[in-house]
Design a protein around this motif. Structure first.
Motif, short mmCIF file in Angstrom:
data_model
loop_
_atom_site.label_atom_id
_atom_site.label_comp_id
_atom_site.label_asym_id
_atom_site.label_seq_id
_atom_site.Cartn_x
_atom_site.Cartn_y
_atom_site.Cartn_z
N THR A 5 0.87 -1.16 0.00
CA THR A 5 0.00 0.00 0.00
C THR A 5 0.91 1.22 0.00
N THR A 6 0.68 2.09 -0.96
CA THR A 6 1.49 3.29 -1.12
C THR A 6 0.58 4.48 -0.91
N GLU A 7 0.96 5.35 0.04
CA GLU A 7 0.11 6.48 0.38
C GLU A 7 0.89 7.79 0.39
N PHE A 8 0.31 8.80 -0.25
CA PHE A 8 0.74 10.17 -0.08
C PHE A 8 -0.22 10.74 0.95
N VAL A 9 0.30 11.32 2.01
CA VAL A 9 -0.54 11.81 3.11
C VAL A 9 -0.26 13.29 3.36
N ALA A 10 -1.31 14.06 3.53
CA ALA A 10 -1.21 15.46 3.94
C ALA A 10 -2.11 15.65 5.16
N THR A 11 -1.54 16.10 6.27
CA THR A 11 -2.31 16.25 7.51
C THR A 11 -2.72 17.71 7.71
N ASN A 12 -3.93 17.90 8.20
CA ASN A 12 -4.43 19.23 8.56
C ASN A 12 -4.33 19.47 10.05
N ALA A 13 -4.33 18.39 10.82
CA ALA A 13 -4.32 18.47 12.28
C ALA A 13 -3.26 17.53 12.84
N GLN A 14 -2.85 17.80 14.05
CA GLN A 14 -1.93 16.89 14.72
C GLN A 14 -2.62 15.54 14.85
N THR A 15 -1.90 14.48 14.53
CA THR A 15 -2.48 13.15 14.51
C THR A 15 -1.66 12.21 15.39
N ASP A 16 -2.34 11.44 16.22
CA ASP A 16 -1.71 10.42 17.06
C ASP A 16 -2.58 9.17 16.96
N LEU A 17 -2.06 8.12 16.37
CA LEU A 17 -2.83 6.89 16.14
C LEU A 17 -2.81 5.93 17.33
N THR A 18 -2.20 6.31 18.43
CA THR A 18 -2.04 5.41 19.58
C THR A 18 -3.36 4.80 20.03
N GLU A 19 -4.40 5.61 20.20
CA GLU A 19 -5.69 5.09 20.68
C GLU A 19 -6.35 4.18 19.65
N LEU A 20 -6.14 4.46 18.38
CA LEU A 20 -6.74 3.61 17.34
C LEU A 20 -6.06 2.25 17.26
N LEU A 21 -4.82 2.17 17.70
CA LEU A 21 -4.08 0.90 17.67
C LEU A 21 -4.37 0.03 18.89
N ARG A 22 -4.96 0.61 19.93
CA ARG A 22 -5.29 -0.17 21.15
C ARG A 22 -6.17 -1.35 20.77
N GLY A 23 -5.83 -2.50 21.34
CA GLY A 23 -6.58 -3.71 21.06
C GLY A 23 -5.85 -4.64 20.10
#
Length: 126
Positions: free
Chosen positions: A29-47
């Protein structure tokens, strides 16, 4: 030869978080990413096992900062830096970041399905 361009790929709007342009390159999977806000994936990875991402990633930062937190260290990447990150991390990016990331498609699909479930449950990303 497989290739992908940001200009030739439809954007996926991620709401306030930013925009993602993605495709598959020979099982990655190849992604170009542009963020508008500070992002932290820690909570989404829980579990997930160990509450961390089980995928490795390769990429390049065009703007901003991308980070990956392991149990024993924080790795930060800034404009002009290419990177490889081992499995077993959480991740995030500053607002205004732009980066390219390559991930094994099969592993990433499972991680993203889990993160989508967590988002539906109300887990935060910032």
């Amino acid at each position: 030869m497989a290739k992908l361009s940001k200009d030739g790929t439809p954007p996926i709007e991620m709401g306030d978080l930013g925009t993602d342009w993605r495709g598959d390159l020979d099982g990655y999977t190849t992604e170009f990413v542009a963020t508008n806000a500070q992002t932290d994936l820690t909570e989404l990875l829980r579990g997930l096992p160990g509450d961390v991402c089980p995928s490795q990633h390769w990429g390049y930062v065009f703007a901003g900062r991308v980070w990956f937190r392991h149990a024993d260290r924080l790795e930060e990447f800034r404009p002009g830096e290419a990177y490889h990150v081992e499995p077993g991390h959480t991740a995030g990016a500053d607002a205004g970041s732009e980066f390219l990331i390559f991930s094994p498609a099969e592993v990433l699909a499972e991680v993203e399905a889990h993160m989508m479930r967590r988002m539906r449950e109300g887990a935060a990303t910032g």
